[in-house]
Motif scaffolding. Structure first.
Motif, short mmCIF file in Angstrom:
data_model
loop_
_atom_site.label_atom_id
_atom_site.label_comp_id
_atom_site.label_asym_id
_atom_site.label_seq_id
_atom_site.Cartn_x
_atom_site.Cartn_y
_atom_site.Cartn_z
N ILE A 299 -14.86 -6.43 -10.46
CA ILE A 299 -13.94 -6.43 -11.61
C ILE A 299 -12.56 -6.00 -11.12
N THR A 300 -11.54 -6.72 -11.57
CA THR A 300 -10.18 -6.42 -11.13
C THR A 300 -9.25 -6.19 -12.31
N HIS A 301 -8.22 -5.40 -12.07
CA HIS A 301 -7.14 -5.18 -13.02
C HIS A 301 -5.84 -5.21 -12.22
N TYR A 302 -4.90 -6.06 -12.65
CA TYR A 302 -3.66 -6.22 -11.89
C TYR A 302 -2.46 -5.84 -12.74
N LEU B 183 2.76 -8.69 -11.26
CA LEU B 183 2.34 -9.28 -9.98
C LEU B 183 1.10 -10.15 -10.12
N LYS B 184 0.55 -10.18 -11.32
CA LYS B 184 -0.77 -10.78 -11.54
C LYS B 184 -0.92 -12.20 -10.99
N SER C 141 -4.50 -9.37 -1.27
CA SER C 141 -3.72 -10.54 -0.88
C SER C 141 -2.60 -10.72 -1.88
N LEU C 142 -1.39 -10.90 -1.37
CA LEU C 142 -0.21 -11.11 -2.21
C LEU C 142 0.47 -12.38 -1.70
N SER C 143 0.49 -13.40 -2.53
CA SER C 143 0.99 -14.70 -2.09
C SER C 143 2.49 -14.87 -2.36
#
Lengths: 122, 109
Positions: free
Chosen positions: A57-60, A64-65, A82-84
């Motif tokens: 489970i993720t929360h951004y 930046l989402k 990872s940040l694209s």
């Protein structure tokens, strides 16, 4: 004692993807908790990037989402960021941390890594 | 979304003096989900205070937190040389979401 250590390239080219790993020792990620990434741009304050649970489970951070992906690898006891499509604005110290989400310490980053500097430049 | 504003930006004090740092929230914070960290260059941030007023394990009693609603304070009763650092407040909100203040630098006068 829980210890976290960030690792990854210190230099990333604009428009490419920044990838970092946080290796945890002294605690098994599969035992629970959320795990977070926070960054600090030069001369700025701390900025939460996102948090990931051992279940996936993720929360951004909404800002930046669209560019962030986080994951957990329990077999290696580490989690990743990872940040694209990075730009110079993504140049920062990147920290990983353990996140408590229940009880008296809910919302607290109780253990942190020392951080790793990532520069975005051609 | 709750925003946190810390003041002052920089506090210039001498060892032995009292430091009072403020953190103001844009909306009332429920459940006192307000945390304070100490950060020194090159080191990992250190958890000081959680739940607005509870000292974390191993934190000296010269550090204290207070406040509720929208106004919170971190007090260092007598500054030791190792206390000169940047201090951040942080809120855990619904969604969930984590928000930091912009920090207060406590520097040696």
């Amino acid at each position: 004692q829980v210890q976290l250590q960030e690792s990854g390239p210190g230099l990333v080219k604009p428009s490419e993807t920044l990838s970092l790993t946080c290796t945890v020792s002294g605690y098994s990620i599969s035992s629970g908790y959320y795990w977070g990434w926070i960054r600090q741009a030069p001369g700025k304050g701390l900025d939460w990037i996102g948090s990931v649970h051992q279940s996936g489970i993720t929360h951004y951070n909404p800002s930046l989402k669209s560019r962030v992906t986080m994951s957990v690898d329990t077999s290696k006891n580490h989690f990743s960021l990872s940040l694209s499509s990075v730009t110079a604005a993504d140049t920062a110290f990147y920290y990983c941390a353990r996140v408590v989400t229940s009880g008296n310490l809910a919302g607290v980053f109780d253990f942190w890594g020392q951080g790793t500097m990532v520069s975005v430049s051609s | 979304e709750i925003a946190l504003t810390q003041s002052p930006g920089t506090l210039s004090l001498s060892p032995g003096e009292r430091a009072t740092l403020s953190c103001r929230a844009s909306q009332s914070i429920t459940n006192n989900y307000l945390t304070w960290y100490q950060h020194k260059p090159g080191l990992a941030p250190r958890l000081l205070i959680y739940g607005a007023s509870k000292r974390a394990t191993g934190i000296p009693d010269r550090f204290s937190g207070s406040g509720s609603g929208t106004d919170f304070t971190l007090t260092i009763s007598r500054l030791e040389p190792e206390d000169f650092a940047v201090y951040y407040c942080q809120h855990f909100g619904s969604s969930p979401r984590w928000t930091f203040g912009q920090g207060t630098t406590v520097e040696i006068k």
